[in-house]
Design an enzyme around this catalytic site. Structure first.
Site, PDB file in Angstrom:
ATOM      1  N   HIS A   1      -4.975   4.858   5.000  1.00  0.00           N
ATOM      2  CA  HIS A   1      -3.813   5.048   5.873  1.00  0.00           C
ATOM      3  C   HIS A   1      -2.505   4.684   5.200  1.00  0.00           C
ATOM      4  O   HIS A   1      -1.435   4.976   5.730  1.00  0.00           O
ATOM      5  CB  HIS A   1      -3.990   4.221   7.151  1.00  0.00           C
ATOM      6  N   ASP A  39       5.796   4.067   3.314  1.00  0.00           N
ATOM      7  CA  ASP A  39       4.906   4.079   4.481  1.00  0.00           C
ATOM      8  C   ASP A  39       3.875   5.180   4.290  1.00  0.00           C
ATOM      9  O   ASP A  39       4.233   6.290   3.873  1.00  0.00           O
ATOM     10  CB  ASP A  39       5.744   4.360   5.745  1.00  0.00           C
TER      11      ASP A  39
HETATM   12  O1  F6P Z   1      -1.782   1.280   8.972  1.00  0.00           O
HETATM   13  C1  F6P Z   1      -2.139   0.211   8.193  1.00  0.00           C
HETATM   14  C2  F6P Z   1      -2.672  -0.950   9.020  1.00  0.00           C
HETATM   15  O2  F6P Z   1      -3.149  -1.958   8.195  1.00  0.00           O
HETATM   16  C3  F6P Z   1      -3.778  -0.554   9.936  1.00  0.00           C
HETATM   17  O3  F6P Z   1      -5.033  -0.603   9.304  1.00  0.00           O
HETATM   18  C4  F6P Z   1      -3.620  -1.537  11.036  1.00  0.00           C
HETATM   19  O4  F6P Z   1      -4.111  -1.060  12.244  1.00  0.00           O
HETATM   20  C5  F6P Z   1      -2.127  -1.753  11.119  1.00  0.00           C
HETATM   21  O5  F6P Z   1      -1.643  -1.525   9.823  1.00  0.00           O
HETATM   22  C6  F6P Z   1      -1.756  -3.116  11.643  1.00  0.00           C
HETATM   23  O6  F6P Z   1      -2.198  -4.104  10.758  1.00  0.00           O
HETATM   24  P1  F6P Z   1      -2.930  -5.456  11.174  1.00  0.00           P
HETATM   25  O7  F6P Z   1      -4.281  -5.080  11.738  1.00  0.00           O
HETATM   26  O8  F6P Z   1      -3.034  -6.221   9.904  1.00  0.00           O
HETATM   27  O9  F6P Z   1      -2.059  -6.107  12.198  1.00  0.00           O
END
Ligand code: F6P
Length: 455
Positions: free
Chosen positions: A155, A363
């Site tokens: 992602h 991003d």
């Molecule tokens: O999009 C990247 C990401 O790490 C996702 O895997 C995740 O849902 C989001 O950012 C939020 O991150 P975290 O779970 O570390 O709060």
């Protein structure tokens, strides 16, 4: 029909006790799973001894979560994921920490995920692993003897080869990706940087039909951008909750133009640079004062990691400085809010905004940009100002694309957006809206799983 097994670090599918607000990725995965029979495995977000997964079904999505011991959370999640891979993959070598125990923790937790999940897999299940935390999981599942079709989707950005090679175990990490049958990236750009690594560092070759070969192993590597649940979000934008939020914003704006930013509080989102750009706008356009205000919503995240504590403190003081320097008795130029809001309310706020300011320094995609587009009134849409370094810029190319590091670029774009005719706003918005509607989360899910089915 095969089941779809989704595995991600954190499971934030709605449950009976937590039906509320979720981030873009969680919403996207819930929507994908609701459409296909399946299970979403991952960490509960809680610390504790790991036991059997806790299965729950809510709103058409079955989730199965495990707790992780404190040391694992520190080394695997806070450590390797958020202090090593996240900054490195977002081109922030200066913030990247290289600690051997982080990598050890990551391998240990990936192995644990494999051990816990493998007994629940049926032989014809399609397995789809998500994100940088779980790159080695495919390899761990293969070691458990699974021969299922196995896909991985990243992602976040894929870093340039010279940056990635700063990671001592870079080759081991990329080798692990070759346990999957299909690997997906958000954009052509990340796909090409991955190709570059394969050719330069692994002596591999790029073939027809998205195939990549290293040694005797060939996998399919695709670019397949994630979308939003467009129908749901468009419906959201005219829901009662959205109407109420819209009215609240319009009334509190008293005729001023609203500029909206909504981001997780993360240094990759370029919030400091955005505030500097807005400050430049205020400094150079004194006549425009009091006609405009910026609402920045930034719920804190990863608060145990020092770099996140630092950016939070910097934003607290910068927002205070901007308001101290420019505010008047009846006007506050910057409303800076650290709480999160339900998605329907956000849809109403986006619709009330004249400008969506989405300026990450780097991003993988950025779903806020897509949600802003989906929420607009087709007859009188707002303007999207978008960083050219967001994955979303490949699809949303009729936005005002800017360099997020340049305060002048941001200030000029705000000026241009506020002066833009309705005709031009509609002409820029329409192709973006069509893209958001057509390349939705359902399209993305199909794009990836169809590729996996072909294996
Ligand atoms: O999009 C990247 C990401 O790490 C996702 O895997 C995740 O849902 C989001 O950012 C939020 O991150 P975290 O779970 O570390 O709060």
């Amino acid at each position: 029909m095969s089941r779809l097994i989704v595995i991600s670090n954190r499971v934030s599918a709605p449950t009976a006790d937590k039906p509320g607000a979720q981030g873009g990725l969680a919403v996207a995965l819930s929507a994908a799973l609701r459409e296909a029979d399946g299970v979403w495995f991952g960490w509960s977000g809680e610390t504790g001894e790991t036991g059997e997964p806790n299965f729950q079904t809510f709103d058409g999505v079955t989730s199965a979560t495990i707790d992780l011991p404190e040391q694992d959370v520190e080394e695997y999640y806070d450590g390797y994921a958020n202090r090593t891979l996240w900054p490195l993959f977002h081109y922030r070598l200066g913030l990247t920490e290289f600690e051997r125990e982080f990598q050890g923790g990551s391998e240990r937790v990936n192995r644990l995920f494999g051990d816990v999940i493998a007994p629940h897999i049926q032989s014809d299940d399609l397995i789809w692993v998500h994100d940088y935390h779980l790159i080695p999981l495919g390899w761990m599942l293969r070691q458990q003897g699974l021969t299922n079709r196995l896909g991985f989707f990243l992602h976040i950005p894929w870093p340039p080869t010279r940056l990635l090679t700063a990671l001592p175990e870079h080759r081991r990490l990329v080798d692990a990706l070759f346990a999957y049958d299909v690997v997906g990236f958000q954009t052509r750009e990340w796909l090409e940087t991955f190709h570059d690594y394969v050719v330069r560092e692994m002596g591999g070759s790029i073939g027809e039909d998205d195939l990549v070969t290293v040694g005797g192993r060939t996998i399919r590597v695709i670019a397949c951008p994630i979308g939003i649940d467009a129908d749901e979000f468009i419906a959201n934008a005219t829901s009662e909750q959205a109407q109420a939020a819209y009215t609240r914003m319009v009334e509190s704006s008293i005729g001023r133009s609203l500029i909206i930013g909504v981001d997780r509080l993360d240094y990759s989102k370029g919030l400091e640079e955005r505030f500097n750009g807005y400050q430049r706008y205020l400094e150079t356009r004194p006549d425009a004062h009091a006609n405009v205000y910026l609402l920045q919503i930034a719920p804190p995240s990863r608060a145990t990691v020092e770099s996140y504590q630092i950016i939070r403190a910097q934003l607290d003081s910068l927002s205070g400085r901007i308001n101290g320097a420019f505010a008047d008795v009846d006007w506050v130029p910057l409303r800076y809010v650290n709480q999160s809001y339900p998605r329907a309310a956000l849809a109403g706020i986006y619709r009330a905004a004249r400008i969506g300011l989405v300026t990450p320094l780097r991003d993988g995609m950025n779903l806020v940009a897509k949600e802003f587009v989906a929420a607009q009134d087709p007859e009188d849409p707002g303007v999207l100002i978008l960083s050219r370094f967001a994955g979303a810029a490949e699809q949303l190319d009729s936005a005002l694309l800017i360099n997020p590091y340049s305060p002048d670029d941001i200030a000029d774009a705000i000026d241009k957006a506020l002066a833009m005719s309705r005709e031009e706003r509609v002409a820029r918005w329409r192709p973006m809206f069509e893209n958001v509607r057509d390349e939705s989360v359902i399209w993305w899910r199909r794009c990836f799983t169809d590729s996996l089915m072909r294996v």
